[in-house]
Design an enzyme around this catalytic site. Structure first.
Site, PDB file in Angstrom:
ATOM      1  N   LYS A 167       5.221  -1.582   3.663  1.00  0.00           N
ATOM      2  CA  LYS A 167       6.304  -0.848   4.299  1.00  0.00           C
ATOM      3  C   LYS A 167       6.508  -1.274   5.757  1.00  0.00           C
ATOM      4  O   LYS A 167       7.631  -1.191   6.277  1.00  0.00           O
ATOM      5  CB  LYS A 167       6.046   0.653   4.201  1.00  0.00           C
ATOM      6  CG  LYS A 167       6.109   1.187   2.768  1.00  0.00           C
ATOM      7  CD  LYS A 167       7.448   0.907   2.103  1.00  0.00           C
ATOM      8  CE  LYS A 167       7.573   1.560   0.743  1.00  0.00           C
ATOM      9  NZ  LYS A 167       8.891   1.352   0.105  1.00  0.00           N
ATOM     10  N   TYR A 177      -0.074  -0.556   0.556  1.00  0.00           N
ATOM     11  CA  TYR A 177       1.208   0.151   0.624  1.00  0.00           C
ATOM     12  C   TYR A 177       1.738   0.238   2.057  1.00  0.00           C
ATOM     13  O   TYR A 177       2.893  -0.136   2.313  1.00  0.00           O
ATOM     14  CB  TYR A 177       1.072   1.536  -0.011  1.00  0.00           C
ATOM     15  CG  TYR A 177       2.344   2.341  -0.002  1.00  0.00           C
ATOM     16  CD1 TYR A 177       3.348   2.086  -0.942  1.00  0.00           C
ATOM     17  CD2 TYR A 177       2.560   3.347   0.930  1.00  0.00           C
ATOM     18  CE1 TYR A 177       4.530   2.822  -0.944  1.00  0.00           C
ATOM     19  CE2 TYR A 177       3.732   4.079   0.935  1.00  0.00           C
ATOM     20  CZ  TYR A 177       4.710   3.811  -0.004  1.00  0.00           C
ATOM     21  OH  TYR A 177       5.885   4.537  -0.002  1.00  0.00           O
TER      22      TYR A 177
END
Length: 229
Positions: free
Chosen positions: A158, A154
């Site tokens: 990002k 994750y």
């Protein structure tokens, strides 16, 4: 009137952002994969529903056609995102990370963002004041990466979103294109472990969606201001 599309908006931060922007006078397209849930959420808010799966070219193309036929687009909020955990719900760290996990997360969080942004660029370029808001995370910051959260897929996705934000902002200087960190917000993505509400988290997303032509671009912000890359 300003027209805005928010991806992944049938719940969580996207839904709360839609509410804020409708209250600010925007016409909002609520994008969601699931027709039933998306339609219900749009009806609740007074938004327009558009079926949109950011991982599917045909779905994105159909959404573009719908929005274009109904008048165009001024603001795009790339909010749709996922995190993958182990079957037992544990965060997947570097020792457990596989290419398949990374691929799954990137398909939505990175490739999905590019797919949607690329498809809607012609409409945004026609706007007198095009705006793109990419929902990133404080976990994306390389300067802060040594602290806390052990997950890999994750945050990596990002960080890629942040680089895409900078590159799109350079390529389209007439638009305002920024990445935002909503904060540790209780949503399905983190199994509602977050410490703030979606109303709190959505504030910075909506604030950047409301930017005028003189606002910043190519930046990375949370509610308090710019963040270190």
């Amino acid at each position: 009137m300003t027209t805005t599309l928010i991806t992944g908006a049938n719940k969580g931060l996207g839904h709360a952002t839609a509410r804020r922007l409708i209250d600010a006078g925007h016409t909002v397209y609520l994008g969601a994969r699931n027709v039933e849930r998306g339609t219900a959420a749009a009806a609740e808010l007074g938004a327009r529903f558009v079926q949109l799966d950011v991982t599917d070219d045909a779905s994105v193309a159909a959404a573009v056609a719908t929005v274009e036929a109904e008048g165009g687009l001024d603001v795009l909020v790339n909010n749709a995102g996922i995190e993958v955990r182990s079957p037992g719900g544990a965060i997947i760290g570097a020792a457990e990370l596989t290419a398949d996990v990374l691929r799954e997360v990137f398909e939505t969080n990175v490739l999905g963002l590019v797919r949607v942004t690329h498809a809607f660029l012609p409409l945004l370029e026609r706007s007198a004041a095009g705006v793109v808001v990419n929902v990133s995370s404080g976990l994306a910051s390389l300067a802060l990466a040594g602290k806390g959260y052990p997950g890999v897929a994750y945050p990596t996705s990002k960080t890629a979103v942040n680089m895409l934000t900078v590159q799109f902002a350079k390529a389209f200087p007439q638009m305002r294109i920024n990445a935002v960190e909503p904060g540790y917000t209780a949503t399905d993505l983190n199994q509602h472990e977050g410490t703030q509400t979606v109303e709190q988290g959505s504030e910075i997303i909506a604030r950047m969606a409301l930017l005028g032509p003189d606002g910043p671009t190519g930046g990375y912000f949370d509610a308090a201001g710019p963040l270190p890359w």
